[in-house]
Every structure is written in C-alpha cells, then in structure tokens.
Design an enzyme around this catalytic site. Structure first.
Site, PDB file in Angstrom:
ATOM      1  N   LYS A  72      -6.840 -12.951  -6.985  1.00 61.30           N
ATOM      2  CA  LYS A  72      -7.712 -12.002  -7.677  1.00 61.30           C
ATOM      3  C   LYS A  72      -7.018 -11.325  -8.861  1.00 61.30           C
ATOM      4  CE  LYS A  72     -11.123 -10.470  -4.350  1.00 61.30           C
ATOM      5  NZ  LYS A  72     -11.625  -9.343  -3.569  1.00 61.30           N
ATOM      6  N   LYS A 158       1.763   7.249   1.405  1.00 61.72           N
ATOM      7  CA  LYS A 158       2.715   7.008   0.306  1.00 61.72           C
ATOM      8  C   LYS A 158       3.395   5.659   0.509  1.00 61.72           C
ATOM      9  CE  LYS A 158       3.015  11.276  -1.858  1.00 61.72           C
ATOM     10  NZ  LYS A 158       3.764  12.424  -2.296  1.00 61.72           N
TER      11      LYS A 158
HETATM   12  P1  NAD Z   1      -5.002  -3.991   0.363  1.00 63.33           P
HETATM   13  O1  NAD Z   1      -3.834  -4.522   1.076  1.00 63.33           O
HETATM   14  O2  NAD Z   1      -5.153  -4.263  -1.093  1.00 63.33           O
HETATM   15  O3  NAD Z   1      -5.020  -2.405   0.550  1.00 63.33           O
HETATM   16  C1  NAD Z   1      -4.821  -1.826   1.818  1.00 63.33           C
HETATM   17  C2  NAD Z   1      -5.035  -0.315   1.724  1.00 63.33           C
HETATM   18  O4  NAD Z   1      -4.924   0.205   3.046  1.00 63.33           O
HETATM   19  C3  NAD Z   1      -3.969   0.408   0.904  1.00 63.33           C
HETATM   20  O5  NAD Z   1      -4.563   1.494   0.258  1.00 63.33           O
HETATM   21  C4  NAD Z   1      -2.989   0.886   1.944  1.00 63.33           C
HETATM   22  O6  NAD Z   1      -2.282   2.032   1.529  1.00 63.33           O
HETATM   23  C5  NAD Z   1      -3.932   1.233   3.072  1.00 63.33           C
HETATM   24  N1  NAD Z   1      -3.289   1.211   4.382  1.00 63.33           N
HETATM   25  C6  NAD Z   1      -2.669   0.144   4.966  1.00 63.33           C
HETATM   26  N2  NAD Z   1      -2.201   0.500   6.178  1.00 63.33           N
HETATM   27  C7  NAD Z   1      -2.532   1.808   6.349  1.00 63.33           C
HETATM   28  C8  NAD Z   1      -2.329   2.742   7.403  1.00 63.33           C
HETATM   29  N3  NAD Z   1      -1.695   2.404   8.514  1.00 63.33           N
HETATM   30  N4  NAD Z   1      -2.824   3.991   7.254  1.00 63.33           N
HETATM   31  C9  NAD Z   1      -3.483   4.331   6.138  1.00 63.33           C
HETATM   32  N5  NAD Z   1      -3.690   3.499   5.102  1.00 63.33           N
HETATM   33  C10 NAD Z   1      -3.229   2.262   5.210  1.00 63.33           C
HETATM   34  O7  NAD Z   1      -6.283  -4.489   1.158  1.00 63.33           O
HETATM   35  P2  NAD Z   1      -7.780  -4.628   0.628  1.00 63.33           P
HETATM   36  O8  NAD Z   1      -7.969  -5.956   0.028  1.00 63.33           O
HETATM   37  O9  NAD Z   1      -8.128  -3.430  -0.167  1.00 63.33           O
HETATM   38  O10 NAD Z   1      -8.574  -4.622   2.001  1.00 63.33           O
HETATM   39  C11 NAD Z   1      -8.699  -3.445   2.747  1.00 63.33           C
HETATM   40  C12 NAD Z   1      -9.778  -3.651   3.803  1.00 63.33           C
HETATM   41  O11 NAD Z   1     -11.009  -3.919   3.155  1.00 63.33           O
HETATM   42  C13 NAD Z   1      -9.519  -4.846   4.713  1.00 63.33           C
HETATM   43  O12 NAD Z   1      -9.843  -4.454   6.003  1.00 63.33           O
HETATM   44  C14 NAD Z   1     -10.463  -5.898   4.215  1.00 63.33           C
HETATM   45  O13 NAD Z   1     -10.896  -6.764   5.235  1.00 63.33           O
HETATM   46  C15 NAD Z   1     -11.623  -5.060   3.719  1.00 63.33           C
HETATM   47  N6  NAD Z   1     -12.416  -5.693   2.647  1.00 63.33           N
HETATM   48  C16 NAD Z   1     -13.754  -5.752   2.841  1.00 63.33           C
HETATM   49  C17 NAD Z   1     -14.546  -6.316   1.869  1.00 63.33           C
HETATM   50  C18 NAD Z   1     -16.030  -6.412   2.094  1.00 63.33           C
HETATM   51  O14 NAD Z   1     -16.713  -7.109   1.330  1.00 63.33           O
HETATM   52  N7  NAD Z   1     -16.569  -5.724   3.072  1.00 63.33           N
HETATM   53  C19 NAD Z   1     -13.982  -6.792   0.677  1.00 63.33           C
HETATM   54  C20 NAD Z   1     -12.604  -6.696   0.528  1.00 63.33           C
HETATM   55  C21 NAD Z   1     -11.823  -6.141   1.529  1.00 63.33           C
END
Ligand code: NAD
Length: 417
Positions: A72, A158
């Site tokens: 992406k 953080k």
């Molecule tokens: P990413 O890795 O880019 O971001 C993860 C985020 O979660 C970051 O902000 C990180 O700081 C935070 N995080 C991780 N562990 C944490 C914890 N223990 N406590 C608090 N914050 C924490 O991931 P992403 O691509 O943004 O995906 C995030 C979620 O969104 C996933 O569960 C993914 O399946 C879901 N998602 C859903 C859709 C949809 O269409 N519904 C689309 C994309 C992603």
C-alpha cells in the site's frame, strides 16, 4: 467459470499473503449479479516482483486492481497519478488503469464513512475520538476530516506509529477545516474527557483480534456511555470485547465489516462505473466470514474431508499428528490451518475410508453452516448400528434357512444309506 469469454476483462488484487482475501468473492459476485464481463483474481506478488507486476498489468490492460499489505505504501512510485486522499494517507489500495494511465487512490476511509451512513450514523460537524495511527486509522481520520467531521482526537501508544500520528494531525490541521489533536493512550484522564465530548469512539488498532482477542483499548467500560456510538475496524471476531461491552451498556455499535465491504464497493465503482450490489455481495461473499468453525475444532473422525470454496475448487483438510493442514491439490501445496476459521468454504464432503461412501454434508446457508459435529457423530453411529443389526439378522437367518431347507430335503426319519 462459465461466464469468461474472449471479451472478459481482468480486475485483481496484489498482496502477499493473499489467499485469505474475501475480495475475489465479493467482486466476482458483484460482476455476476450485474452481468459485467470482468473477472477478479488475487495475485500473490513478492516484493521484488512489484514493479514487474505493475508493468505486466499495464501491458495486459488490466482495468484495475486492489493493493493490500505490504504494497500500500510502496506501489505509488510505479503509478502515473496519485489522488489527494491517497497522498494524505501515504497509502494506496486501488489502482485504476485508464488506457495505460495508472491512478492510485485509497477507498478505506470512504468505506468507513459509508458504513456509518449505512447504519444511519451522521458524524459530520461533530467530534470523534479514535485510537490508532496505522493504515486503517490514517485512512479513517483523513476521510473524516475531508468529509467535514469537526474535531478528531487521536490516541496512540508511544510505539512506531506515534510519528505517523503526529504527521496525520499536522496534515489534517493544515489541509482541512477539521481540528485534530494527538494524545498518549496512557493519559486516561484526557481519554475520558475526549470520549465524553465525542459522539463516536473508534478502535482502529489490532487490539481485539488475533493475539489481542478478548482485550480492549479502553482501561475499562466506565469510559463508555449509552449515547456514544462505538465502532471497531475489526470484523473478525464479529464482536470484539470493546463492542460486546459497549452493547451491554446500550451503545450503538458497528464493526469493521461495513468498512471492508464499502471500500470494495468504492473501488468497484471506480473500475466499472457501477454501484456494487451490496445486498448480493453481503449474501454471497460475506456470510462466509463468520462461519466460525476452526480447523482445530473439527474432530478427528471427520478428517480428512474435502472442502469446496465459493468457486467450487476442492481442498483437502487433513490432520497430521495434532496439526491441521489444508491441501491444495492444484498447486500441491499445504497450508497449516489450526486456528484458522474455515469461513470461505461453502460445502464439505466427508470422505470415509471407502471412497465410494462420500457423503455431502451440507450446502451452506449463511450462519447455519457448518455441519453439526455432534449430530453427525451420532448419525454415523446410528448408521453403523443399523448395519450391525442387519448383519446379525442375516447371520442368524442364513443358518435357520439352511437348517429348514436341510430338514425338508433330509426328513428326520429318512434313512441314510
Ligand atoms: P497497523 O499496523 O498499520 O497499525 C496498528 C495500530 O494499532 C497502530 O496505531 C498501533 O500503535 C496500534 N496498536 C498496536 N498494538 C497496540 C496495543 N497493544 N495497544 C494499543 N494500540 C496498539 O495496522 P492497520 O493496517 O491500521 O490495521 C489495524 C486494524 O484494522 C487491524 O485489526 C486490521 O485488521 C483492521 N483493518 C480493518 C479494515 C476494514 O476494512 N475493516 C481495513 C484495514 C485494517
């Protein structure tokens, strides 16, 4: 696939890994329903093949494709144009090929906003609090800000995403009318205050799924109130702990399924200029998502079994030792499946030791799918019981019959010579 002809055009998805994706099911169902002459395929592309893949798609005049992880943020360099929203997000999930001119955009944020509208939720001119600053969160906050959400309070831990969160806030404040602020998720007092002032609270982190299933980003449920809308980008599990707790309090809740569905619908519209028939896609593609049987939950006496996916391709599910594997006879490859949900299969055939004794268990009907292992177990036993009874009757009947024939042919008083 009967509908593929010499005129059929290609749509697709590139990512790695990719086989779990629901997009092919969704888009092909939509094309079928509308009679559009496209086929949507998933391509597992390795990082060193990305540039070649893009050039190849262009040469083959592929009409458009989705882009998922890990491409992406990197595919943009091979495209001709990037839309403003994709630039703001620093990510692309959709490429449109207009006669060799490639444009990259992102539909995740639109997907989220449309999913809210679909549920009758209007957050325009209002305040939202969101946790997360990764790909999903960034797409949401950028689109929300552009669409007219008045204030967005972003919370994050953080970690590596913190800098991205800072950038997001800066972009929103400088490029839109929305006011954005960033806070540390560990600042509980501010978290409570910001949620209290918001109409919606969104979890856009991984907390609640995978290894973090059963956990929530809030310290406890006292941060929630009845008139707060609570949304989660996660859709597997269908209800995260956050949504479960929010529901108990009486909040309106919305999971990530709508976002997933509508981001696909937005891409579909860009390629085909047609509205995705959402109801059809929900019915055909997405009921499959919550078939909540895990490979590891299937008892040994049901394995191996043959599973058929939505396109009627067969896969063999078998267990070696304690581990479950899905064998793809076409590629002759095996994927470990232990904790995986068998959600994208529409029917299963049990294979008994005698291969002629195959038994079609169930055509899938929404959530009622999969077979009921307990029922099936007893049914097998009852069948075996009847078989044993017949064998016993037969075993008893044969000597009785022989004896009676013998009696007639050789009467008791006959004299042997
Ligand atoms: P990413 O890795 O880019 O971001 C993860 C985020 O979660 C970051 O902000 C990180 O700081 C935070 N995080 C991780 N562990 C944490 C914890 N223990 N406590 C608090 N914050 C924490 O991931 P992403 O691509 O943004 O995906 C995030 C979620 O969104 C996933 O569960 C993914 O399946 C879901 N998602 C859903 C859709 C949809 O269409 N519904 C689309 C994309 C992603």
């Amino acid at each position: 696939e009967k509908r593929i002809t010499g005129h059929t055009e290609l749509l697709g998805l590139i990512a790695t890994p990719i086989r779990h994706s629901k997009s092919p099911v969704m888009h092909n169902a939509a094309c079928r329903a509308l009679g559009l002459d496209y086929a949507y395929l998933a391509f597992d592309i390795q990082p060193d093949q990305l540039e070649d893949a893009v050039k190849g798609f262009k040469a083959l005049n592929v009409r458009g494709w989705n882009v998922s992880m890990p491409y992406k943020t990197t595919i943009g360099q091979y495209l001709d144009h990037i839309t403003p929203i994709a630039k703001m997000c620093g990510a692309i999930n959709t490429v449109i090929n207009d006669h060799g001119v490639l444009t990259g955009t992102i539909t995740d944020g639109t997907g989220y906003m449309t999913a809210l509208k679909d549920q009758g939720i209007d957050i325009i001119g209002k305040k939202m609090t969101i946790v997360g600053a990764g790909g999903a969160a960034t797409a949401i906050v950028m689109q929300a800000a552009l669409d007219g959400v008045k204030e967005i309070s972003i919370f994050n831990i953080k970690d590596a995403s913190w800098d991205r969160a800072l950038e997001n806030v800066e972009k929103i404040n400088s490029q839109t009318q929305c006011k954005a602020q960033l806070f540390d998720l560990n600042d509980h007092e501010t978290l409570r205050k910001e949620i209290n002032e918001s109409v919606i609270f969104t979890n856009a982190t991984n907390v609640g799924m995978g290894k973090l299933e059963g956990q929530m980003v809030l310290p406890d449920t006292s941060y929630l109130r009845k008139d707060l809308i609570v949304s989660d980008v996660i859709y597997m599990p269908e209800k995260t702990k956050l949504l479960e707790e929010a529901e108990k309090i009486g909040c309106k809740t919305i999971n990530g399924l709508g976002m997933m569905l509508y981001q696909g619908a937005a891409s579909f519209k860009l390629w085909t200029d047609q509205d995705m028939p959402i109801d059809v896609v929900k019915e055909v593609g997405l009921t499959a998502i919550y078939r909540d049987i895990k490979a590891s939950d299937i008892p040994n006496h049901f394995l191996p079994c043959i599973l058929f996916d939505e396109e009627d391709r067969p896969f063999i599910l078998k267990r070696k030792g304690k581990e479950c594997f899905l064998h793809d006879p076409v590629s002759n490859s095996e994927i470990k499946k232990d904790g995986s949900y068998l959600k994208n299969f529409k029917k299963a055939i049990l294979v008994f030791r005698d291969p002629k004794k195959e038994k079609i268990l169930d055509e899938v009907k929404g959530k009622e799918w999969f077979w009921n292992p307990v029922k099936e177990f007893w049914r097998s036993y009852i069948e075996i019981g009847f078989l044993t009874l017949f064998i016993n009757i037969f075993a008893l009947a044969v000597p009785l019959f022989t004896m009676s024939v013998y009696d007639r042919v050789v009467p008791n008083n006959a004299t042997e010579t």
